[in-house]
Design a protein around this motif. Structure first.
Motif, PDB file in Angstrom:
ATOM      1  N   PHE A 151       5.772  81.999  63.166  1.00  0.00           N
ATOM      2  CA  PHE A 151       6.679  80.979  63.675  1.00  0.00           C
ATOM      3  C   PHE A 151       6.801  79.863  62.642  1.00  0.00           C
ATOM      4  CE2 PHE A 151       5.277  83.001  67.575  1.00  0.00           C
ATOM      5  CZ  PHE A 151       6.436  83.042  68.342  1.00  0.00           C
ATOM      6  N   GLY A 152       7.984  79.272  62.558  1.00  0.00           N
ATOM      7  CA  GLY A 152       8.174  78.108  61.713  1.00  0.00           C
ATOM      8  C   GLY A 152       8.046  76.841  62.527  1.00  0.00           C
ATOM      9  N   ASP A 153       7.334  75.858  62.003  1.00  0.00           N
ATOM     10  CA  ASP A 153       7.236  74.550  62.660  1.00  0.00           C
ATOM     11  C   ASP A 153       8.423  73.707  62.237  1.00  0.00           C
ATOM     12  OD1 ASP A 153       4.829  75.130  63.945  1.00  0.00           O
ATOM     13  OD2 ASP A 153       3.644  74.524  62.212  1.00  0.00           O
ATOM     14  N   VAL A 154       9.243  73.316  63.212  1.00  0.00           N
ATOM     15  CA  VAL A 154      10.495  72.614  62.945  1.00  0.00           C
ATOM     16  C   VAL A 154      10.494  71.297  63.712  1.00  0.00           C
ATOM     17  CG1 VAL A 154      13.008  72.702  63.180  1.00  0.00           C
ATOM     18  CG2 VAL A 154      11.734  74.772  62.562  1.00  0.00           C
ATOM     19  N   ASP A 155      10.769  70.205  63.010  1.00  0.00           N
ATOM     20  CA  ASP A 155      10.887  68.902  63.656  1.00  0.00           C
ATOM     21  C   ASP A 155      12.284  68.765  64.248  1.00  0.00           C
ATOM     22  OD1 ASP A 155       8.310  68.178  62.868  1.00  0.00           O
ATOM     23  OD2 ASP A 155       9.018  67.357  60.958  1.00  0.00           O
ATOM     24  N   VAL A 156      12.362  68.386  65.516  1.00  0.00           N
ATOM     25  CA  VAL A 156      13.657  68.204  66.164  1.00  0.00           C
ATOM     26  C   VAL A 156      13.741  66.819  66.778  1.00  0.00           C
ATOM     27  CG1 VAL A 156      13.879  70.668  66.650  1.00  0.00           C
ATOM     28  CG2 VAL A 156      12.953  69.168  68.393  1.00  0.00           C
ATOM     29  N   ALA A 157      14.952  66.307  66.822  1.00  0.00           N
ATOM     30  CA  ALA A 157      15.243  65.036  67.487  1.00  0.00           C
ATOM     31  C   ALA A 157      16.123  65.322  68.695  1.00  0.00           C
ATOM     32  CB  ALA A 157      15.957  64.082  66.522  1.00  0.00           C
ATOM     33  N   THR A 158      15.773  64.767  69.843  1.00  0.00           N
ATOM     34  CA  THR A 158      16.535  64.997  71.064  1.00  0.00           C
ATOM     35  C   THR A 158      17.524  63.859  71.295  1.00  0.00           C
ATOM     36  OG1 THR A 158      14.884  63.898  72.455  1.00  0.00           O
ATOM     37  CG2 THR A 158      14.626  66.271  72.095  1.00  0.00           C
ATOM     38  N   ARG A 159      18.545  64.136  72.085  1.00  0.00           N
ATOM     39  CA  ARG A 159      19.554  63.125  72.373  1.00  0.00           C
ATOM     40  C   ARG A 159      19.079  62.224  73.504  1.00  0.00           C
ATOM     41  NH1 ARG A 159      25.231  64.909  74.740  1.00  0.00           N
ATOM     42  NH2 ARG A 159      24.103  64.579  76.687  1.00  0.00           N
ATOM     43  N   PRO A 160      19.051  60.910  73.283  1.00  0.00           N
ATOM     44  CA  PRO A 160      18.606  59.994  74.340  1.00  0.00           C
ATOM     45  C   PRO A 160      19.424  60.176  75.617  1.00  0.00           C
ATOM     46  CG  PRO A 160      18.788  58.831  72.259  1.00  0.00           C
ATOM     47  CD  PRO A 160      19.384  60.185  72.038  1.00  0.00           C
ATOM     48  N   GLY A 161      18.736  60.159  76.746  1.00  0.00           N
ATOM     49  CA  GLY A 161      19.403  60.290  78.031  1.00  0.00           C
ATOM     50  C   GLY A 161      19.598  61.713  78.498  1.00  0.00           C
ATOM     51  N   SER A 162      19.284  62.698  77.644  1.00  0.00           N
ATOM     52  CA  SER A 162      19.447  64.099  78.035  1.00  0.00           C
ATOM     53  C   SER A 162      18.261  64.549  78.888  1.00  0.00           C
ATOM     54  CB  SER A 162      19.558  64.988  76.803  1.00  0.00           C
ATOM     55  OG  SER A 162      18.355  64.977  76.056  1.00  0.00           O
TER      56      SER A 162
END
Length: 237
Positions: A151-162
């Motif tokens: 597996f690859g470790d991937v940094d993600v940013a989520t959309r505020p309010g979702s």
């Protein structure tokens, strides 16, 4: 009402166990274990030929409290009117047809649904969307799918309010194993992205729990999505 019953779609592959080497319906144990850990009861849903059993998806969905469309092989490019890329391989027409039927039945029933990796791609295609068939062509790296069983470790940013942000926070590192991604997604909002712009989560607007992610929440401490699914299945928000 007891623990919610969560349907998990499965692979159908040649497999070996004990003295047998046979075609088998199977799924990584991590999925069922993760569902149990957050208070649900897992039920495996192997591919059914709906031509042989009309209405099979509706019958099963009526007995479920939630549905998880799990990871697996590439979706048949013909499903979204595309020519196969040289790295697109191993699609399973029986599984594509079955999962699309289950998703249609789940939509009709208003069932909570979570898509995982391939599941996100199937959900986009079910909505009339298209897929990016080989992400490394665009991003220039293999971090989303390092190869083999890694597996690859991937940094993600989520959309505020979702919904996803509410369950997981603004930023997290996820475990990925996908060389394809969602390109278009009618009726869905992208609610998490990797730094390279790859969509990593999407959800439908509204009160129904209808979420899909490119990563594998069943493999790590990220149980927030599955816990949210089970809460929704039990009648919670």
């Amino acid at each position: 009402m007891g623990a919610p019953v969560v349907g998990l779609t499965t692979y159908r592959e040649q497999a070996a166990w004990g003295v047998w080497t046979e075609r088998a319906d199977l799924l990584h144990t991590a999925y069922a274990d993760a569902v149990v850990a957050v208070g649900g009861l897992p039920l495996l849903l192997p591919p059914v030929d709906t031509g042989d059993v009309p209405g099979a998806a509706d019958v099963l969905v009526a007995r479920l409290d939630a549905l998880v469309v799990t990871g697996g092989a590439d979706v048949d490019p013909g499903r979204y009117d595309a020519t196969p890329h040289g790295r697109t391989a191993g699609w399973r027409p029986d599984r594509d047809a079955w999962e699309l039927a289950l998703l249609a039945a789940a939509d009709d029933a208003g069932l909570p649904v979570l898509g995982v990796c391939r599941g996100m791609q199937v959900m986009a295609v079910a909505a009339g969307g298209r897929l990016e068939q080989h992400v490394p062509d665009r991003v220039g790296h293999e971090q989303h799918s390092p190869g083999g069983d890694a597996f690859g470790d991937v940094d993600v940013a989520t959309r505020p309010g979702s919904r996803v942000a509410g369950l997981l926070g603004e930023r997290l590192t996820v475990r990925c194993h996908h060389h394809q991604a969602v390109a278009t997604h009618p009726g869905w909002d992208v609610v998490a992205e990797a730094a390279d712009g790859t969509p990593e989560a999407m959800e439908r607007p509204g009160d129904r729990f209808c979420v899909a992610v490119q990563w594998h929440p069943e493999t790590a401490a990220d149980v927030g999505l599955l816990a949210g699914l089970v809460r929704a299945a039990a009648g919670g928000a």
